[in-house]
Design a protein around this motif. Structure first.
Motif, mmCIF file in Angstrom:
data_model
loop_
_atom_site.group_PDB
_atom_site.id
_atom_site.type_symbol
_atom_site.label_atom_id
_atom_site.label_comp_id
_atom_site.label_asym_id
_atom_site.label_seq_id
_atom_site.Cartn_x
_atom_site.Cartn_y
_atom_site.Cartn_z
ATOM 1 N N ARG A 129 6.083 49.742 -9.687
ATOM 2 C CA ARG A 129 5.684 51.149 -9.814
ATOM 3 C C ARG A 129 5.174 51.732 -8.507
ATOM 4 N N SER A 130 4.873 50.900 -7.535
ATOM 5 C CA SER A 130 4.147 51.333 -6.346
ATOM 6 C C SER A 130 4.934 52.256 -5.427
ATOM 7 N N GLY A 131 6.257 52.155 -5.446
ATOM 8 C CA GLY A 131 7.060 52.942 -4.521
ATOM 9 C C GLY A 131 7.196 52.309 -3.152
ATOM 10 N N VAL A 132 6.534 51.158 -2.938
ATOM 11 C CA VAL A 132 6.621 50.429 -1.675
ATOM 12 C C VAL A 132 7.667 49.319 -1.822
ATOM 13 N N ALA A 133 8.456 49.104 -0.770
ATOM 14 C CA ALA A 133 9.384 47.973 -0.795
ATOM 15 C C ALA A 133 8.579 46.692 -0.982
ATOM 16 N N PHE A 134 9.079 45.784 -1.817
ATOM 17 C CA PHE A 134 8.291 44.587 -2.102
ATOM 18 C C PHE A 134 9.185 43.385 -2.320
ATOM 19 N N THR A 135 8.563 42.226 -2.183
ATOM 20 C CA THR A 135 9.179 40.950 -2.556
ATOM 21 C C THR A 135 8.164 40.186 -3.385
ATOM 22 N N SER A 136 8.547 39.813 -4.587
ATOM 23 C CA SER A 136 7.696 38.994 -5.437
ATOM 24 C C SER A 136 8.271 37.587 -5.453
ATOM 25 N N LEU A 137 7.556 36.676 -4.823
ATOM 26 C CA LEU A 137 8.027 35.303 -4.655
ATOM 27 C C LEU A 137 7.695 34.501 -5.913
ATOM 28 N N ARG A 138 8.695 34.239 -6.728
ATOM 29 C CA ARG A 138 8.451 33.512 -7.977
ATOM 30 C C ARG A 138 8.469 32.008 -7.703
ATOM 31 N N ASN A 139 7.333 31.541 -7.220
ATOM 32 C CA ASN A 139 7.204 30.149 -6.794
ATOM 33 C C ASN A 139 7.291 29.170 -7.959
ATOM 34 N N GLY A 140 7.878 28.016 -7.678
ATOM 35 C CA GLY A 140 7.881 26.932 -8.650
ATOM 36 C C GLY A 140 6.478 26.400 -8.876
ATOM 37 N N ARG A 188 16.743 38.726 3.354
ATOM 38 C CA ARG A 188 16.981 37.503 2.577
ATOM 39 C C ARG A 188 16.438 37.597 1.154
ATOM 40 N N LEU A 189 15.292 38.226 0.977
ATOM 41 C CA LEU A 189 14.657 38.290 -0.340
ATOM 42 C C LEU A 189 14.103 39.701 -0.563
ATOM 43 N N ASP A 190 14.565 40.343 -1.622
ATOM 44 C CA ASP A 190 14.119 41.706 -1.924
ATOM 45 C C ASP A 190 13.828 41.817 -3.412
ATOM 46 N N GLY A 191 12.741 42.498 -3.744
ATOM 47 C CA GLY A 191 12.374 42.651 -5.143
ATOM 48 C C GLY A 191 11.870 41.343 -5.730
ATOM 49 N N VAL A 192 12.096 41.148 -7.020
ATOM 50 C CA VAL A 192 11.670 39.929 -7.698
ATOM 51 C C VAL A 192 12.700 38.836 -7.430
ATOM 52 N N THR A 193 12.258 37.719 -6.885
ATOM 53 C CA THR A 193 13.192 36.653 -6.533
ATOM 54 C C THR A 193 13.577 35.833 -7.763
ATOM 55 N N PRO A 194 14.674 35.072 -7.660
ATOM 56 C CA PRO A 194 14.930 34.031 -8.657
ATOM 57 C C PRO A 194 13.819 32.979 -8.541
ATOM 58 N N PRO A 195 13.729 32.056 -9.493
ATOM 59 C CA PRO A 195 12.745 30.977 -9.364
ATOM 60 C C PRO A 195 12.981 30.186 -8.077
ATOM 61 N N LEU A 196 11.920 30.001 -7.315
ATOM 62 C CA LEU A 196 11.995 29.226 -6.069
ATOM 63 C C LEU A 196 11.522 27.821 -6.395
ATOM 64 N N THR A 197 12.472 26.946 -6.713
ATOM 65 C CA THR A 197 12.125 25.643 -7.280
ATOM 66 C C THR A 197 12.825 24.502 -6.550
ATOM 67 N N ALA A 198 12.280 23.313 -6.766
ATOM 68 C CA ALA A 198 12.974 22.091 -6.369
ATOM 69 C C ALA A 198 14.179 21.901 -7.285
ATOM 70 N N SER A 199 14.860 20.788 -7.130
ATOM 71 C CA SER A 199 16.177 20.640 -7.765
ATOM 72 C C SER A 199 16.157 19.921 -9.109
ATOM 73 N N ALA A 200 14.990 19.620 -9.659
ATOM 74 C CA ALA A 200 14.943 18.931 -10.948
ATOM 75 C C ALA A 200 13.678 19.332 -11.700
ATOM 76 N N ALA A 201 13.775 19.356 -13.014
ATOM 77 C CA ALA A 201 12.626 19.612 -13.875
ATOM 78 C C ALA A 201 12.249 18.317 -14.585
ATOM 79 N N LEU A 202 10.985 17.927 -14.476
ATOM 80 C CA LEU A 202 10.523 16.651 -15.021
ATOM 81 C C LEU A 202 9.353 16.877 -15.967
#
Length: 286
Positions: A129-140, A188-202
């Motif tokens: 809503r802010s009107g500012v360009a943003f990146t939301s890093l969806r960290n694992g 490289r990253l704009d807006g809400v990112t995909p999940p930034l995760t390692a390669s396996a879920a345990l």
């Protein structure tokens, strides 16, 4: 100028170390509650100013001249946390920052069973809503949290916890690298990112099996009820509110809120993120 909040914390410190390898110190600033704890950064030429999320005037001063502001999410929950994130966002906008970055979480979801995920979702809504360009890093989910769950098990031989689900455990260092890429390469990253995760879920059974191999003795995964786990935590001095928060993490994992595995982090880094086995090997061999 790039401004990073929370630079005295684990993730913030790692981000600053990496930024200093890529950006002149004169173009970097930090906003911290205690400037004395950031004196080493000041000695290297980084601008250090006091900025408290509950003190809007201090944030405006700390963010002055910013082109980019990285808001490292605070270690708090509920309306107060969202309000403080919004205060930092408003201060960044007032300072004229052209992009705001925020350390969110892969499980960000307004309907999550784990309260911090609802807070992340509310903050992301404010960014949109802010009107500012943003990146939301969806960290694992931080790998360090799994190590914390292992601490008692290494002494007792039993990893006791409620039923859980798979989690994409991800190392702080890899996420710090991703944040620096986002700060220095806007394309490289704009807006809400995909999940930034390692390669396996345990799940915790997997973690116990890996730990058993690494320490050379059996660590058994023992599943208990939520109620029994909560009672045990409270009996060991954990406040009831924190115990309930912790149970929410297990409830969310059972619903696979942290199970996503995505290749985005690997593509950003140009290498495979650290695996949980590699992470535990490094930590348990100390």
């Amino acid at each position: 100028m790039i401004i990073v909040t929370g630079a005295n914390g684990h993730l913030g410190r790692a981000i600053m170390e990496r930024l200093l390898q890529r950006v002149p110190a004169a173009r970097l600033g930090v906003s911290v509650r205690d400037p004395e704890q950031a004196s080493a950064l000041a000695e290297r030429g980084v601008r250090v100013r006091r900025g408290a999320f509950d003190d809007a005037a201090s944030l405006r001063h700390a963010f002055d001249g910013a082109s980019h502001v990285l808001i490292v999410s605070i270690n708090s929950t509920g309306e107060a946390a969202v309000r403080q994130h919004e205060a930092a966002l408003e201060a960044a906008r007032a300072a004229g920052a052209r992009r705001v970055l925020y350390t969110s979480h892969m499980g960000s979801n307004p309907a999550s069973r784990f309260e911090p995920m609802r807070d992340h979702a509310a903050t992301e809504a404010s960014l949109q809503r802010s009107g500012v360009a943003f990146t939301s890093l969806r960290n694992g989910f931080y790998a360090a949290s799994a190590l914390m769950l292992l601490e008692r098990a290494l002494e007792t031989g039993k990893l006791v916890a409620p039923e859980d689900g798979p989690v994409s455990w991800t190392e702080h260092a890899d996420l710090a690298d991703a944040a620096v890429i986002a700060l220095t390469d806007e394309a490289r990253l704009d807006g809400v990112t995909p999940p930034l995760t390692a390669s396996a879920a345990l799940d915790l059974g997997d973690i116990a099996a890996i730990a058993s191999e690494l320490v050379g003795r059996s660590i058994t995964r023992v599943t208990v009820s939520d109620r029994a786990f909560r009672e045990d935590m409270v009996s060991h001095g954990v406040p009831e509110q924190r115990a309930d928060l912790f149970l929410g993490m297990f409830a969310a994992s059972r619903e696979r809120e942290f199970a996503a595995v995505d290749p985005t982090l690997e593509r950003l880094l140009g290498r495979a993120p650290m695996s949980m086995r590699h992470y535990l090997t490094a930590r348990l061999s100390r």
